[in-house]
Design an enzyme around this catalytic site. Structure first.
Site, mmCIF file in Angstrom:
data_model
loop_
_atom_site.group_PDB
_atom_site.id
_atom_site.type_symbol
_atom_site.label_atom_id
_atom_site.label_comp_id
_atom_site.label_asym_id
_atom_site.label_seq_id
_atom_site.Cartn_x
_atom_site.Cartn_y
_atom_site.Cartn_z
ATOM 1 N N CYS A 158 0.812 -1.222 0.000
ATOM 2 C CA CYS A 158 0.000 0.000 0.000
ATOM 3 C C CYS A 158 0.846 1.273 0.000
ATOM 4 O O CYS A 158 0.365 2.332 -0.405
ATOM 5 C CB CYS A 158 -0.949 -0.006 1.194
ATOM 6 S SG CYS A 158 -2.257 -1.251 1.065
ATOM 7 N N HIS A 182 -5.996 5.367 -1.645
ATOM 8 C CA HIS A 182 -6.445 6.472 -0.807
ATOM 9 C C HIS A 182 -5.812 7.770 -1.321
ATOM 10 O O HIS A 182 -4.740 7.741 -1.946
ATOM 11 C CB HIS A 182 -6.016 6.186 0.643
ATOM 12 C CG HIS A 182 -6.456 7.205 1.637
ATOM 13 N ND1 HIS A 182 -5.743 8.358 1.872
ATOM 14 C CD2 HIS A 182 -7.513 7.247 2.475
ATOM 15 C CE1 HIS A 182 -6.345 9.070 2.801
ATOM 16 N NE2 HIS A 182 -7.429 8.424 3.191
ATOM 17 N N VAL A 184 -3.869 10.006 -0.168
ATOM 18 C CA VAL A 184 -2.471 10.316 0.134
ATOM 19 C C VAL A 184 -1.501 9.346 -0.525
ATOM 20 O O VAL A 184 -0.276 9.536 -0.434
ATOM 21 C CB VAL A 184 -2.200 10.330 1.662
ATOM 22 C CG1 VAL A 184 -2.998 11.421 2.339
ATOM 23 C CG2 VAL A 184 -2.471 8.971 2.297
ATOM 24 N N LYS A 185 -2.021 8.314 -1.200
ATOM 25 C CA LYS A 185 -1.138 7.342 -1.832
ATOM 26 C C LYS A 185 -0.631 7.851 -3.186
ATOM 27 O O LYS A 185 -0.923 8.959 -3.615
ATOM 28 C CB LYS A 185 -1.876 6.008 -1.992
ATOM 29 C CG LYS A 185 -2.316 5.371 -0.676
ATOM 30 C CD LYS A 185 -1.155 5.120 0.258
ATOM 31 C CE LYS A 185 -1.460 4.106 1.359
ATOM 32 N NZ LYS A 185 -2.588 4.446 2.215
ATOM 33 N N HIS A 186 0.115 7.000 -3.891
ATOM 34 C CA HIS A 186 0.788 7.430 -5.127
ATOM 35 C C HIS A 186 -0.190 7.804 -6.233
ATOM 36 O O HIS A 186 0.065 8.728 -7.007
ATOM 37 C CB HIS A 186 1.721 6.323 -5.601
ATOM 38 C CG HIS A 186 2.808 6.027 -4.624
ATOM 39 N ND1 HIS A 186 2.642 5.146 -3.579
ATOM 40 C CD2 HIS A 186 4.067 6.522 -4.505
ATOM 41 C CE1 HIS A 186 3.751 5.102 -2.874
ATOM 42 N NE2 HIS A 186 4.630 5.929 -3.406
#
Length: 397
Positions: A158, A182, A184-186
């Protein structure tokens, strides 16, 4: 982009292409279980080098699907590190299994393969390796252990979409790899997740599980002109929508640019904190291409004359949205109460928790934002390295 009042630790990057992609689905016939889902799945599988991808409603749902596909049940044990978001362990509990915690390496906070082997019992069914902050674990050693003891190896990737271990992308290093989308992910789908695998049987089990355990989904029934379906297993509604997948498809095209910027920011931080003994980043091992979901530093409280809480509060007052990732899972009240876990179980992780701090890192940060974070950290530690930092930055630009 410069964030004048507050710089969060992470933030999505959305542009007009993303908006156009989502709007095209809103004008189409399918808002969920439609063609964009399979298109997104194929794009993810192609990117990481896996045969199959199963997209679901969240990273947590993806972890749950993985445990279901492996047949984890009451009495089974699954080994994982304590430095992770609780969902890594919760997914085992959902299936009635027992999460077992192996300690981490002090320099990387990645799961320690030597401690993993110490935790293996006849009840152990799987290992979940967490690619903490975006750095892949030691998959050579973990694969040897999995094969030696007949265990499934799951990668909680993740944090690590786009990371590589010895030239191989995360997503091609374990039996199952889980990703999160989500904000805030890549890349983001708003909320969402996926599991990738080369095992067709596991992929099919997860596809049914995400859709109530139904034998045929709506699109499949539409193609064959049938209303008939059966509940073959007890599943959940973990479906992801075509709206989300349209966003994901658009975001994935920009992933190389996002990763490049994250790595640039990390290099700026590395340079800025190079000669400061009071605060230092985690070690990045050789033959690793880091994805930098997080940029984590450790505070030497004795040298700094303050603890992590003091530094956290000072930086928040300066508008720097630092965070802490994570409270060791075995110390949460549920795990203490349910399994009797507590202090002393994973001493390396517990010591690290008292010192770690995540600094802001996301593609939308400008160089001015990075400099502001650096200066805030140094000023909070009462250091006067401003001129030296600027000189180095200019020499390396």
């Amino acid at each position: 982009m410069d964030y004048k009042d507050y710089i969060p630790y992470g933030c999505q990057s959305i542009d007009e292409d993303d908006i156009v992609s989502v709007c095209s689905v809103l004008r189409s016939d399918w808002l969920t279980t439609g063609p964009k889902v399979s298109e997104f799945e194929q794009a993810i599988a192609n990117y990481v080098g896996a045969r199959y991808a199963v997209a679901v409603s969240s990273g947590t749902a993806a972890l749950h699907c993985a445990m279901y596909a492996l047949g984890i049940g009451p009495g089974d044990e699954v080994i994982m590190p304590p430095i992770t978001f609780a969902a890594t362990a919760n997914c085992v509990c959902y299936m009635g299994g027992r999460p077992v915690f192996a300690d981490v390496e002090p320099d990387t906070l990645l799961i320690n393969p030597d401690d993993v082997e110490k935790q293996i019992t006849p009840k152990t069914k799987a290992i979940i390796a967490v690619d903490y902050a975006g750095q892949p674990c030691d998959y050579d050693k973990l694969q040897v252990l999995a094969k030696k003891y007949g265990l499934a190896l799951v990668a909680d990737g993740c944090h690590a979409l786009g990371a590589k271990y010895k030239g191989k992308k995360v997503g091609s290093l374990a039996d199952l790899t889980v990703f999160s989308f989500h904000p805030v992910k890549h890349i983001t789908t708003g909320e969402g997740g996926a599991i990738v695998t080369d095992n067709e049987e596991l992929a099919e089990r997860m596809r049914k599980f995400r859709n109530h355990g139904i034998s045929l989904d709506a699109q499949q029934r539409e193609k064959i002109g049938s209303w008939f379906y059966e509940i073959e297993e007890l599943g959940y509604n973990y479906r992801i929508t075509d709206i989300q997948c349209a966003l994901g498809i658009s975001q994935l095209k920009k992933l190389p640019v996002f990763l490049k910027r994250r790595r640039e920011i990390a290099r700026q931080y590395d340079l800025a904190f190079k000669d400061i003994k009071e605060i230092f980043p985690l070690t990045v091992k050789k033959n690793i291409l880091h994805a930098y979901h997080l940029y984590v530093v450790r505070l030497n409280s004795k040298l700094a004359g303050m603890d992590r809480k003091d530094l956290f509060q000072k930086l928040r007052k300066k508008g720097i949205g630092v965070n802490v990732h994570y409270i060791p899972v075995h110390l949460h009240p549920f795990y203490r109460r349910k399994f009797g876990y507590g202090l002393g179980l994973c001493p390396v992780a517990e010591d690290a928790y008292e010192e770690i701090l995540s600094l802001p890192i996301f593609p939308g940060m400008g160089d001015g934002d990075v400099e502001r974070v650096v200066e805030a950290v140094k000023n909070s530690l009462s250091f006067k390295y401003k001129r030296r930092y600027y000189a180095r930055a200019n020499n390396n630009s």
